[in-house]
Design an enzyme around this catalytic site. Structure first.
Site, PDB file in Angstrom:
ATOM      1  N   GLU A  78       0.821  -1.209   0.000  1.00  0.00           N
ATOM      2  CA  GLU A  78       0.000   0.000   0.000  1.00  0.00           C
ATOM      3  C   GLU A  78       0.854   1.259   0.000  1.00  0.00           C
ATOM      4  O   GLU A  78       0.520   2.240  -0.659  1.00  0.00           O
ATOM      5  CB  GLU A  78      -0.929  -0.006   1.222  1.00  0.00           C
ATOM      6  CG  GLU A  78      -2.048  -1.042   1.146  1.00  0.00           C
ATOM      7  CD  GLU A  78      -1.586  -2.446   1.450  1.00  0.00           C
ATOM      8  OE1 GLU A  78      -2.288  -3.408   1.058  1.00  0.00           O
ATOM      9  OE2 GLU A  78      -0.511  -2.591   2.092  1.00  0.00           O
ATOM     10  N   HIS A 147     -10.711  -6.216   8.471  1.00  0.00           N
ATOM     11  CA  HIS A 147     -11.447  -5.982   7.239  1.00  0.00           C
ATOM     12  C   HIS A 147     -12.716  -5.158   7.480  1.00  0.00           C
ATOM     13  O   HIS A 147     -13.601  -5.135   6.628  1.00  0.00           O
ATOM     14  CB  HIS A 147     -11.850  -7.308   6.572  1.00  0.00           C
ATOM     15  CG  HIS A 147     -10.696  -8.161   6.156  1.00  0.00           C
ATOM     16  ND1 HIS A 147     -10.018  -8.957   7.040  1.00  0.00           N
ATOM     17  CD2 HIS A 147     -10.096  -8.331   4.956  1.00  0.00           C
ATOM     18  CE1 HIS A 147      -9.045  -9.596   6.395  1.00  0.00           C
ATOM     19  NE2 HIS A 147      -9.075  -9.239   5.135  1.00  0.00           N
TER      20      HIS A 147
END
Length: 355
Positions: A78, A147
């Site tokens: 990321e 998540h």
């Protein structure tokens, strides 16, 4: 009727869809398509967004249509993905980046807040950073702690960033197109529970990305919804509920269940904040409930409550009340107890009316 080519767990399926009826997923797909067709500088990349079409299929078909130079997969880094996007934006491209889950953005947080957000100021206006960072946010898929987080407050604290959270397909497309056209960086958070709809505030099953449930009418052509404009999702006179994303639907369900004539304000963008619409509603009703899914302490609702208390003090009939997620690590098995639901919101609405 247009075709939608959908890649599903390695297999390819095709179905006809009425392009005026879209889920949030198909609206976001369509927004990418329209933007890429309109401007060759728009590029889309991230984890699994190319051949696979994204874990939630929000970029399905783009690589096949526009080629791997404009829609491509990136390594699982990321920090590297967002860092590359900052460089592309400074060069003149318009990168639209997908971070697969908002929970994964922490390695890239420095690039977002120290590089992208400060590009215009640090360069004295010589460079801008027209970049969009898309992230699925919130719970509802039994994804557990890694998540399911709602980190919007971490971005609203940073000068130079805009933060967007849509609540329906039409807004998702119009806001995303406005974000892509914006000359500065935009964090675009997409509530996972709203991806497939329909959502009535009582949805009690995980999102199933392979099912399509048309939720609303969406113009298939180009249009923008200006950033910084809230919407009145439900008009009322008894109290104001100021909220965004998934909680817009929860607020509407609670209002219907309680019979309280609540006005529901859908912020749509947290920064810039449409204070005019919020304050006008609270001044009209005299009572305000601030609602969000993220944890209560230091959530964006605290900023909303502070501004409302400051600007509307002499109109208020009761203190501003906040309803949010619990101040606990995100619970896996108990996530539906963690979410503010219509029942919990309804109880607090009644409490506010009695104050």
């Amino acid at each position: 009727m247009p075709k939608c080519r959908r890649i599903l767990f390695g297999s390819v399926t095709t179905w006809d869809i009425d392009m005026t009826q879209m889920t949030m997923i198909t609206a976001i797909q369509n927004a990418h398509d329209v933007a890429m067709a309109r401007d060759e500088n728009v590029v889309v990349f991230g984890e699994d967004v190319g051949y696979f079409g994204g874990v939630f299929r929000c970029t399905a078909g783009l690589q096949q249509k526009y080629g791997s130079a404009r829609c491509f997969d990136a390594p699982i880094s990321e920090l590297g993905i967002v860092g590359a996007g900052v460089g592309m934006a400074a060069y003149g491209l318009k990168p639209v980046i997908e971070v697969q889950f908002a929970d994964y953005m922490y390695p890239a947080y420095d690039q977002i807040v120290s590089e992208a957000a400060r590009m215009r100021y640090r360069s004295g206006g010589e460079f801008t950073c027209p970049m969009v960072v898309r992230m699925p946010t919130g719970g509802g898929i039994w994804g557990g702690q890694t998540h399911s987080q709602s980190p919007e407050a971490l971005f609203t604290h940073v000068s130079g960033l805009k933060t967007v959270i849509p609540s329906n397909p039409r807004d998702a497309k119009g806001l995303l197109l406005a974000a892509i056209a914006d000359p500065d960086p935009v964090v675009f958070l997409e509530p996972k529970r709203l991806y497939n709809g329909p959502f009535d505030g009582y949805h009690d099953r995980p999102v199933q990305p392979w099912k399509k449930h048309p939720l609303g009418e969406v113009d298939p052509d180009y249009y923008e919804i200006p950033l910084g404009t809230a919407a009145v999702a439900r008009e009322g006179r008894d109290l104001s509920i100021v909220t965004y994303g998934t909680m817009v639907h929860v607020a509407q369900a609670a209002a219907e269940a309680t019979g309280i004539d609540a006005e529901v304000i859908d912020l749509r963008t947290l920064i810039p904040l449409d204070t005019e619409t919020v304050m006008a509603s609270v001044q009209k009703t005299g009572r305000c409930l601030v609602l969000h899914e993220a944890t209560l302490t230091s959530g964006f609702g605290a900023e909303l409550a502070a501004q409302i208390q400051s600007e509307c003090f002499y109109h208020l009939e009761a203190p501003v009340l906040r309803v949010a997620g619990w101040d606990t690590p995100y619970p896996h098995a108990q996530e539906w107890a963690y979410f503010p639901g219509p029942d919990r919101v309804g109880r607090n609405m009644k409490k506010l009316m009695e104050a």
